[in-house]
Scaffold this motif. Structure first.
Motif, PDB file in Angstrom:
ATOM      1  N   ALA A 226       0.802  -1.223   0.000  1.00 28.83           N
ATOM      2  CA  ALA A 226       0.000   0.000   0.000  1.00 28.83           C
ATOM      3  C   ALA A 226       0.838   1.279   0.000  1.00 28.83           C
ATOM      4  O   ALA A 226       0.402   2.305   0.515  1.00 28.83           O
ATOM      5  CB  ALA A 226      -0.931   0.002   1.218  1.00 28.83           C
ATOM      6  N   SER A 227       2.021   1.244  -0.608  1.00 28.05           N
ATOM      7  CA  SER A 227       2.884   2.426  -0.604  1.00 28.05           C
ATOM      8  C   SER A 227       2.197   3.653  -1.199  1.00 28.05           C
ATOM      9  O   SER A 227       2.317   4.765  -0.681  1.00 28.05           O
ATOM     10  CB  SER A 227       4.183   2.139  -1.362  1.00 28.05           C
ATOM     11  N   ARG A 228       1.480   3.446  -2.305  1.00 32.76           N
ATOM     12  CA  ARG A 228       0.800   4.575  -2.952  1.00 32.76           C
ATOM     13  C   ARG A 228      -0.306   5.122  -2.061  1.00 32.76           C
ATOM     14  O   ARG A 228      -0.467   6.340  -1.915  1.00 32.76           O
ATOM     15  CB  ARG A 228       0.230   4.144  -4.296  1.00 32.76           C
ATOM     16  N   ALA A 229      -1.072   4.230  -1.431  1.00 28.11           N
ATOM     17  CA  ALA A 229      -2.133   4.668  -0.524  1.00 28.11           C
ATOM     18  C   ALA A 229      -1.540   5.366   0.695  1.00 28.11           C
ATOM     19  O   ALA A 229      -2.119   6.331   1.212  1.00 28.11           O
ATOM     20  CB  ALA A 229      -2.971   3.468  -0.088  1.00 28.11           C
ATOM     21  N   VAL A 230      -0.386   4.897   1.154  1.00 26.72           N
ATOM     22  CA  VAL A 230       0.307   5.553   2.263  1.00 26.72           C
ATOM     23  C   VAL A 230       0.662   6.986   1.879  1.00 26.72           C
ATOM     24  O   VAL A 230       0.487   7.918   2.659  1.00 26.72           O
ATOM     25  CB  VAL A 230       1.578   4.764   2.654  1.00 26.72           C
ATOM     26  N   GLY A 231       1.153   7.160   0.650  1.00 20.98           N
ATOM     27  CA  GLY A 231       1.492   8.503   0.179  1.00 20.98           C
ATOM     28  C   GLY A 231       0.292   9.423   0.171  1.00 20.98           C
ATOM     29  O   GLY A 231       0.382  10.595   0.547  1.00 20.98           O
ATOM     30  N   THR A 232      -0.867   8.892  -0.236  1.00 22.70           N
ATOM     31  CA  THR A 232      -2.098   9.684  -0.252  1.00 22.70           C
ATOM     32  C   THR A 232      -2.510  10.069   1.163  1.00 22.70           C
ATOM     33  O   THR A 232      -2.901  11.215   1.423  1.00 22.70           O
ATOM     34  CB  THR A 232      -3.230   8.897  -0.921  1.00 22.70           C
ATOM     35  N   ALA A 233      -2.402   9.124   2.096  1.00 24.14           N
ATOM     36  CA  ALA A 233      -2.759   9.406   3.491  1.00 24.14           C
ATOM     37  C   ALA A 233      -1.820  10.439   4.102  1.00 24.14           C
ATOM     38  O   ALA A 233      -2.253  11.337   4.833  1.00 24.14           O
ATOM     39  CB  ALA A 233      -2.720   8.116   4.309  1.00 24.14           C
ATOM     40  N   ILE A 234      -0.534  10.329   3.776  1.00 24.25           N
ATOM     41  CA  ILE A 234       0.440  11.303   4.281  1.00 24.25           C
ATOM     42  C   ILE A 234       0.132  12.686   3.720  1.00 24.25           C
ATOM     43  O   ILE A 234       0.241  13.696   4.416  1.00 24.25           O
ATOM     44  CB  ILE A 234       1.870  10.860   3.921  1.00 24.25           C
ATOM     45  N   GLY A 235      -0.281  12.727   2.451  1.00 26.80           N
ATOM     46  CA  GLY A 235      -0.630  14.005   1.832  1.00 26.80           C
ATOM     47  C   GLY A 235      -1.877  14.629   2.413  1.00 26.80           C
ATOM     48  O   GLY A 235      -2.145  15.810   2.186  1.00 26.80           O
ATOM     49  N   SER A 236      -2.655  13.848   3.188  1.00 26.66           N
ATOM     50  CA  SER A 236      -3.869  14.358   3.830  1.00 26.66           C
ATOM     51  C   SER A 236      -3.646  14.709   5.290  1.00 26.66           C
ATOM     52  O   SER A 236      -4.601  15.031   6.000  1.00 26.66           O
ATOM     53  CB  SER A 236      -4.992  13.307   3.727  1.00 26.66           C
ATOM     54  N   ASN A 237      -2.415  14.639   5.740  1.00 27.84           N
ATOM     55  CA  ASN A 237      -2.094  14.945   7.133  1.00 27.84           C
ATOM     56  C   ASN A 237      -2.591  16.340   7.525  1.00 27.84           C
ATOM     57  O   ASN A 237      -2.183  17.332   6.926  1.00 27.84           O
ATOM     58  CB  ASN A 237      -0.577  14.855   7.321  1.00 27.84           C
ATOM     59  N   PRO A 238      -3.479  16.451   8.522  1.00 28.86           N
ATOM     60  CA  PRO A 238      -4.040  17.760   8.882  1.00 28.86           C
ATOM     61  C   PRO A 238      -3.202  18.546   9.869  1.00 28.86           C
ATOM     62  O   PRO A 238      -3.505  19.702  10.159  1.00 28.86           O
ATOM     63  CB  PRO A 238      -5.386  17.386   9.516  1.00 28.86           C
ATOM     64  N   VAL A 239      -2.137  17.933  10.386  1.00 24.77           N
ATOM     65  CA  VAL A 239      -1.352  18.582  11.444  1.00 24.77           C
ATOM     66  C   VAL A 239       0.120  18.566  11.053  1.00 24.77           C
ATOM     67  O   VAL A 239       0.821  17.568  11.245  1.00 24.77           O
ATOM     68  CB  VAL A 239      -1.559  17.872  12.802  1.00 24.77           C
ATOM     69  N   ALA A 240       0.593  19.668  10.490  1.00 26.02           N
ATOM     70  CA  ALA A 240       1.980  19.772  10.050  1.00 26.02           C
ATOM     71  C   ALA A 240       2.929  19.678  11.239  1.00 26.02           C
ATOM     72  O   ALA A 240       2.603  20.079  12.354  1.00 26.02           O
ATOM     73  CB  ALA A 240       2.197  21.093   9.309  1.00 26.02           C
ATOM     74  N   PHE A 241       4.091  19.161  10.987  1.00 26.23           N
ATOM     75  CA  PHE A 241       5.211  19.121  11.920  1.00 26.23           C
ATOM     76  C   PHE A 241       4.956  18.228  13.134  1.00 26.23           C
ATOM     77  O   PHE A 241       5.764  17.371  13.459  1.00 26.23           O
ATOM     78  CB  PHE A 241       5.589  20.535  12.384  1.00 26.23           C
ATOM     79  N   LEU A 242       3.832  18.431  13.841  1.00 25.63           N
ATOM     80  CA  LEU A 242       3.511  17.566  14.976  1.00 25.63           C
ATOM     81  C   LEU A 242       3.403  16.116  14.534  1.00 25.63           C
ATOM     82  O   LEU A 242       3.918  15.210  15.177  1.00 25.63           O
ATOM     83  CB  LEU A 242       2.197  18.007  15.633  1.00 25.63           C
ATOM     84  N   ILE A 243       2.670  15.887  13.439  1.00 24.25           N
ATOM     85  CA  ILE A 243       2.663  14.581  12.792  1.00 24.25           C
ATOM     86  C   ILE A 243       3.695  14.696  11.668  1.00 24.25           C
ATOM     87  O   ILE A 243       3.431  15.312  10.634  1.00 24.25           O
ATOM     88  CB  ILE A 243       1.277  14.226  12.232  1.00 24.25           C
ATOM     89  N   PRO A 244       4.890  14.143  11.859  1.00 25.82           N
ATOM     90  CA  PRO A 244       6.042  14.490  11.006  1.00 25.82           C
ATOM     91  C   PRO A 244       6.059  13.815   9.639  1.00 25.82           C
ATOM     92  O   PRO A 244       6.925  12.997   9.338  1.00 25.82           O
ATOM     93  CB  PRO A 244       7.226  14.046  11.860  1.00 25.82           C
ATOM     94  N   CYS A 245       5.126  14.191   8.783  1.00 25.36           N
ATOM     95  CA  CYS A 245       5.112  13.628   7.429  1.00 25.36           C
ATOM     96  C   CYS A 245       6.327  14.088   6.630  1.00 25.36           C
ATOM     97  O   CYS A 245       6.671  13.475   5.610  1.00 25.36           O
ATOM     98  CB  CYS A 245       3.814  14.001   6.714  1.00 25.36           C
TER      99      CYS A 245
END
Length: 291
Positions: A226-245
Protein backbone atom coordinates in the motif's frame (compact mmCIF):
# COMPACT_ATOMS: atom_id res chain seq x y z
CA UNK A 1 -7.33 -13.58 -23.94
CA UNK A 2 -7.34 -14.56 -20.26
CA UNK A 3 -6.61 -10.97 -19.19
CA UNK A 4 -9.54 -9.69 -21.25
CA UNK A 5 -11.81 -12.32 -19.73
CA UNK A 6 -10.73 -11.42 -16.20
CA UNK A 7 -11.35 -7.72 -16.87
CA UNK A 8 -14.86 -8.55 -18.06
CA UNK A 9 -15.48 -10.64 -14.96
CA UNK A 10 -14.42 -7.86 -12.60
CA UNK A 11 -16.49 -5.29 -14.49
CA UNK A 12 -19.49 -7.60 -14.12
CA UNK A 13 -18.74 -8.08 -10.42
CA UNK A 14 -18.61 -4.32 -9.84
CA UNK A 15 -21.88 -3.83 -11.66
CA UNK A 16 -23.45 -6.66 -9.64
CA UNK A 17 -22.33 -5.20 -6.31
CA UNK A 18 -23.47 -1.69 -7.25
CA UNK A 19 -26.87 -2.99 -8.36
CA UNK A 20 -27.41 -5.20 -5.31
CA UNK A 21 -25.54 -3.51 -2.45
CA UNK A 22 -28.81 -2.74 -0.65
CA UNK A 23 -29.12 -6.48 -0.06
CA UNK A 24 -25.51 -6.63 1.19
CA UNK A 25 -24.71 -9.72 -0.93
CA UNK A 26 -22.24 -12.24 0.47
CA UNK A 27 -19.00 -13.15 -1.26
CA UNK A 28 -20.38 -16.52 -2.29
CA UNK A 29 -23.36 -14.91 -4.03
CA UNK A 30 -21.27 -12.55 -6.16
CA UNK A 31 -18.79 -15.31 -7.01
CA UNK A 32 -21.63 -17.62 -8.02
CA UNK A 33 -23.06 -14.97 -10.34
CA UNK A 34 -19.71 -15.01 -12.16
CA UNK A 35 -19.49 -18.83 -12.09
CA UNK A 36 -16.32 -18.70 -9.99
CA UNK A 37 -15.32 -20.21 -6.67
CA UNK A 38 -15.29 -17.79 -3.74
CA UNK A 39 -11.52 -18.11 -3.24
CA UNK A 40 -10.73 -17.55 -6.93
CA UNK A 41 -13.09 -14.58 -7.13
CA UNK A 42 -11.58 -13.02 -3.97
CA UNK A 43 -8.05 -13.21 -5.40
CA UNK A 44 -9.08 -12.02 -8.86
CA UNK A 45 -11.13 -9.06 -7.64
CA UNK A 46 -8.45 -7.90 -5.20
CA UNK A 47 -5.75 -8.07 -7.88
CA UNK A 48 -7.78 -6.08 -10.42
CA UNK A 49 -9.69 -3.62 -8.23
CA UNK A 50 -6.96 -3.01 -5.65
CA UNK A 51 -9.32 -3.79 -2.78
CA UNK A 52 -11.31 -6.78 -1.58
CA UNK A 53 -14.94 -7.40 -2.63
CA UNK A 54 -15.99 -6.77 0.98
CA UNK A 55 -14.22 -3.40 1.08
CA UNK A 56 -15.71 -2.41 -2.27
CA UNK A 57 -19.17 -3.25 -0.95
CA UNK A 58 -18.46 -1.18 2.16
CA UNK A 59 -17.29 1.81 0.09
CA UNK A 60 -20.40 1.57 -2.10
CA UNK A 61 -22.67 1.36 0.95
CA UNK A 62 -20.87 4.25 2.65
CA UNK A 63 -21.23 6.61 -0.30
CA UNK A 64 -24.96 5.89 -0.49
CA UNK A 65 -25.34 6.35 3.28
CA UNK A 66 -23.48 9.67 3.09
CA UNK A 67 -25.83 10.85 0.34
CA UNK A 68 -28.88 9.89 2.43
CA UNK A 69 -27.59 11.62 5.56
CA UNK A 70 -26.34 14.79 3.86
CA UNK A 71 -28.65 15.36 0.91
CA UNK A 72 -31.83 13.70 2.14
CA UNK A 73 -31.36 14.44 5.85
CA UNK A 74 -32.45 10.87 6.56
CA UNK A 75 -32.49 9.52 10.10
CA UNK A 76 -29.89 6.98 11.19
CA UNK A 77 -32.56 4.29 11.29
CA UNK A 78 -33.81 5.05 7.77
CA UNK A 79 -30.24 5.24 6.45
CA UNK A 80 -29.46 1.87 8.00
CA UNK A 81 -32.57 0.33 6.45
CA UNK A 82 -32.07 1.87 2.99
CA UNK A 83 -28.42 0.80 2.89
CA UNK A 84 -29.32 -2.78 3.72
CA UNK A 85 -27.41 -2.95 6.98
CA UNK A 86 -28.76 -5.10 9.79
CA UNK A 87 -28.48 -2.51 12.57
CA UNK A 88 -27.51 1.08 13.32
CA UNK A 89 -24.42 -0.27 15.08
CA UNK A 90 -23.22 -1.64 11.73
CA UNK A 91 -23.78 1.79 10.17
CA UNK A 92 -21.78 3.30 13.04
CA UNK A 93 -18.93 0.83 12.54
CA UNK A 94 -18.93 1.47 8.79
CA UNK A 95 -18.50 5.21 9.28
CA UNK A 96 -15.88 4.87 12.02
CA UNK A 97 -13.82 2.44 9.92
CA UNK A 98 -13.95 4.23 6.57
CA UNK A 99 -14.80 7.86 7.36
CA UNK A 100 -13.17 8.30 10.77
CA UNK A 101 -16.32 9.71 12.40
CA UNK A 102 -19.77 8.63 13.49
CA UNK A 103 -22.77 8.98 11.14
CA UNK A 104 -24.15 11.76 13.36
CA UNK A 105 -20.84 13.65 13.24
CA UNK A 106 -20.81 13.37 9.45
CA UNK A 107 -24.36 14.63 9.18
CA UNK A 108 -23.75 17.52 11.60
CA UNK A 109 -20.47 18.59 9.93
CA UNK A 110 -19.11 19.74 13.25
CA UNK A 111 -22.26 21.65 14.18
CA UNK A 112 -21.68 21.09 17.91
CA UNK A 113 -17.94 21.69 17.71
CA UNK A 114 -16.19 24.83 18.97
CA UNK A 115 -12.78 25.48 17.42
CA UNK A 116 -10.23 27.97 18.73
CA UNK A 117 -7.59 29.16 16.29
CA UNK A 118 -4.59 31.47 16.33
CA UNK A 119 -1.49 32.35 14.35
CA UNK A 120 2.08 31.87 15.54
CA UNK A 121 5.59 32.30 14.19
CA UNK A 122 8.06 29.46 13.68
CA UNK A 123 11.48 28.97 12.13
CA UNK A 124 9.72 27.79 8.98
CA UNK A 125 7.06 30.46 8.56
CA UNK A 126 3.72 31.56 9.97
CA UNK A 127 1.52 28.83 11.42
CA UNK A 128 -2.24 28.55 11.79
CA UNK A 129 -3.06 26.26 14.70
CA UNK A 130 -6.56 25.21 15.74
CA UNK A 131 -7.93 23.16 18.62
CA UNK A 132 -11.11 21.68 20.02
CA UNK A 133 -11.72 20.76 23.65
CA UNK A 134 -10.15 17.37 22.85
CA UNK A 135 -6.92 18.53 21.22
CA UNK A 136 -5.18 19.98 18.18
CA UNK A 137 -7.26 19.44 15.04
CA UNK A 138 -5.30 21.54 12.53
CA UNK A 139 -1.80 22.96 12.08
CA UNK A 140 -0.58 24.41 8.80
CA UNK A 141 2.10 26.69 7.45
CA UNK A 142 0.40 29.64 5.76
CA UNK A 143 1.16 32.64 3.58
CA UNK A 144 -2.23 34.38 3.44
CA UNK A 145 -3.95 34.44 6.84
CA UNK A 146 -7.42 35.23 5.50
CA UNK A 147 -7.29 32.36 3.01
CA UNK A 148 -5.92 30.04 5.69
CA UNK A 149 -8.89 30.72 7.97
CA UNK A 150 -11.31 30.20 5.08
CA UNK A 151 -9.73 26.81 4.35
CA UNK A 152 -9.98 25.86 8.03
CA UNK A 153 -13.67 26.79 8.13
CA UNK A 154 -14.28 24.72 4.99
CA UNK A 155 -12.99 21.63 6.79
CA UNK A 156 -15.55 22.09 9.59
CA UNK A 157 -18.42 23.97 7.87
CA UNK A 158 -20.89 23.78 10.77
CA UNK A 159 -18.48 24.39 13.66
CA UNK A 160 -18.27 27.55 15.75
CA UNK A 161 -14.96 29.40 15.48
CA UNK A 162 -13.26 31.87 17.76
CA UNK A 163 -9.90 33.57 17.32
CA UNK A 164 -8.35 32.53 20.59
CA UNK A 165 -5.13 30.99 21.88
CA UNK A 166 -5.62 28.22 24.44
CA UNK A 167 -3.37 26.02 26.55
CA UNK A 168 -3.59 23.12 24.07
CA UNK A 169 -2.15 25.32 21.33
CA UNK A 170 0.61 26.71 23.58
CA UNK A 171 1.55 23.21 24.64
CA UNK A 172 1.72 21.99 21.05
CA UNK A 173 3.79 24.97 19.88
CA UNK A 174 6.55 23.98 22.30
CA UNK A 175 7.63 21.47 19.68
CA UNK A 176 9.37 24.35 17.90
CA UNK A 177 11.34 25.21 21.05
CA UNK A 178 12.61 21.84 22.28
CA UNK A 179 14.86 19.30 20.62
CA UNK A 180 12.93 16.31 21.95
CA UNK A 181 9.45 17.41 23.08
CA UNK A 182 7.24 14.96 24.96
CA UNK A 183 4.65 14.14 22.30
CA UNK A 184 2.62 12.18 24.84
CA UNK A 185 1.71 15.48 26.47
CA UNK A 186 0.33 16.91 23.22
CA UNK A 187 -3.28 15.97 22.56
CA UNK A 188 -4.60 15.59 19.03
CA UNK A 189 -8.20 15.54 17.79
CA UNK A 190 -8.06 14.02 14.32
CA UNK A 191 -10.70 13.16 11.77
CA UNK A 192 -9.71 10.47 9.27
CA UNK A 193 -10.35 6.98 8.00
CA UNK A 194 -9.03 3.94 9.86
CA UNK A 195 -6.24 3.64 7.28
CA UNK A 196 -5.28 7.32 7.55
CA UNK A 197 -5.19 7.15 11.33
CA UNK A 198 -2.91 4.10 11.16
CA UNK A 199 -0.53 5.93 8.84
CA UNK A 200 -0.53 9.09 10.96
CA UNK A 201 0.06 7.04 14.11
CA UNK A 202 3.03 5.36 12.42
CA UNK A 203 4.47 8.77 11.50
CA UNK A 204 4.52 9.71 15.19
CA UNK A 205 7.00 6.89 15.84
CA UNK A 206 9.68 8.30 13.50
CA UNK A 207 12.42 9.79 15.74
CA UNK A 208 13.46 13.38 15.22
CA UNK A 209 16.45 13.61 12.89
CA UNK A 210 15.65 10.32 11.15
CA UNK A 211 13.96 9.62 7.82
CA UNK A 212 11.95 6.72 6.46
CA UNK A 213 10.21 5.77 3.20
CA UNK A 214 6.65 5.27 2.06
CA UNK A 215 7.37 1.56 1.68
CA UNK A 216 8.66 1.32 5.25
CA UNK A 217 5.49 2.97 6.55
CA UNK A 218 3.41 0.48 4.55
CA UNK A 219 5.37 -2.33 6.15
CA UNK A 220 4.92 -0.80 9.60
CA UNK A 221 1.13 -0.86 9.28
CA UNK A 222 1.21 -4.44 7.94
CA UNK A 223 0.11 -3.45 4.45
CA UNK A 224 3.34 -3.75 2.39
CA UNK A 225 1.63 -3.29 -0.99
CA UNK A 226 0.00 0.00 0.00
CA UNK A 227 2.88 2.43 -0.60
CA UNK A 228 0.80 4.58 -2.95
CA UNK A 229 -2.13 4.67 -0.52
CA UNK A 230 0.31 5.55 2.26
CA UNK A 231 1.49 8.50 0.18
CA UNK A 232 -2.10 9.68 -0.25
CA UNK A 233 -2.76 9.41 3.49
CA UNK A 234 0.44 11.30 4.28
CA UNK A 235 -0.63 14.01 1.83
CA UNK A 236 -3.87 14.36 3.83
CA UNK A 237 -2.09 14.94 7.13
CA UNK A 238 -4.04 17.76 8.88
CA UNK A 239 -1.35 18.58 11.44
CA UNK A 240 1.98 19.77 10.05
CA UNK A 241 5.21 19.12 11.92
CA UNK A 242 3.51 17.57 14.98
CA UNK A 243 2.66 14.58 12.79
CA UNK A 244 6.04 14.49 11.01
CA UNK A 245 5.11 13.63 7.43
CA UNK A 246 8.20 15.63 6.41
CA UNK A 247 10.34 12.70 7.64
CA UNK A 248 9.05 10.41 4.87
CA UNK A 249 11.02 10.43 1.62
CA UNK A 250 11.21 8.39 -1.56
CA UNK A 251 13.15 5.11 -1.53
CA UNK A 252 15.58 6.69 -4.03
CA UNK A 253 16.62 9.21 -1.38
CA UNK A 254 14.81 12.12 -3.06
CA UNK A 255 12.94 14.16 -0.46
CA UNK A 256 9.88 14.47 -2.70
CA UNK A 257 6.81 16.66 -2.39
CA UNK A 258 5.38 18.27 0.73
CA UNK A 259 1.96 19.81 1.25
CA UNK A 260 3.55 22.99 2.56
CA UNK A 261 6.35 23.21 -0.01
CA UNK A 262 9.37 21.08 -0.95
CA UNK A 263 11.80 23.82 0.10
CA UNK A 264 10.24 24.00 3.56
CA UNK A 265 10.49 20.19 3.84
CA UNK A 266 14.21 20.32 3.06
CA UNK A 267 14.72 23.12 5.60
CA UNK A 268 12.86 21.22 8.34
CA UNK A 269 14.83 18.02 7.71
CA UNK A 270 18.11 19.95 7.82
CA UNK A 271 17.15 21.81 11.01
CA UNK A 272 16.10 18.63 12.79
CA UNK A 273 19.33 16.92 11.81
CA UNK A 274 21.34 19.81 13.21
CA UNK A 275 19.36 19.75 16.47
CA UNK A 276 19.89 16.03 16.99
CA UNK A 277 23.47 15.57 15.80
CA UNK A 278 24.87 18.94 16.74
CA UNK A 279 26.44 21.65 14.64
CA UNK A 280 30.04 20.71 15.54
CA UNK A 281 29.66 17.05 14.61
CA UNK A 282 27.81 17.97 11.42
CA UNK A 283 30.54 20.45 10.41
CA UNK A 284 33.34 17.96 11.09
CA UNK A 285 31.72 15.17 9.11
CA UNK A 286 31.07 17.38 6.09
CA UNK A 287 34.11 19.69 6.18
CA UNK A 288 35.86 18.08 3.19
CA UNK A 289 32.88 18.68 1.00
CA UNK A 290 32.62 22.35 1.94
CA UNK A 291 36.23 23.48 1.46
Amino acid sequence: MEESLNYTRIAEAIEYIQANFKRQPRLEEVASALHLSSAHFQRLFTAWAGTSPKKFLQFTSLEYAKWLLKEQQATLFDTTFETGLSSTSRLHDLFITLEGMTPAEYQNEGRQLTINYSFASSFFGTILIASTAKGICHLAFVTEEVIAVQELRAKFPQASFQAQTDHLQLQALQIFQHTQPDLNQIKLHLKGTEFQLKVWQSLLTIPMGELTTYGAIAQAINNPKASRAVGTAIGSNPVAFLIPCHRVIQSSGIFGNYMWGATRKTAIIGWEGAQVYGEKEFSKDHADGLI
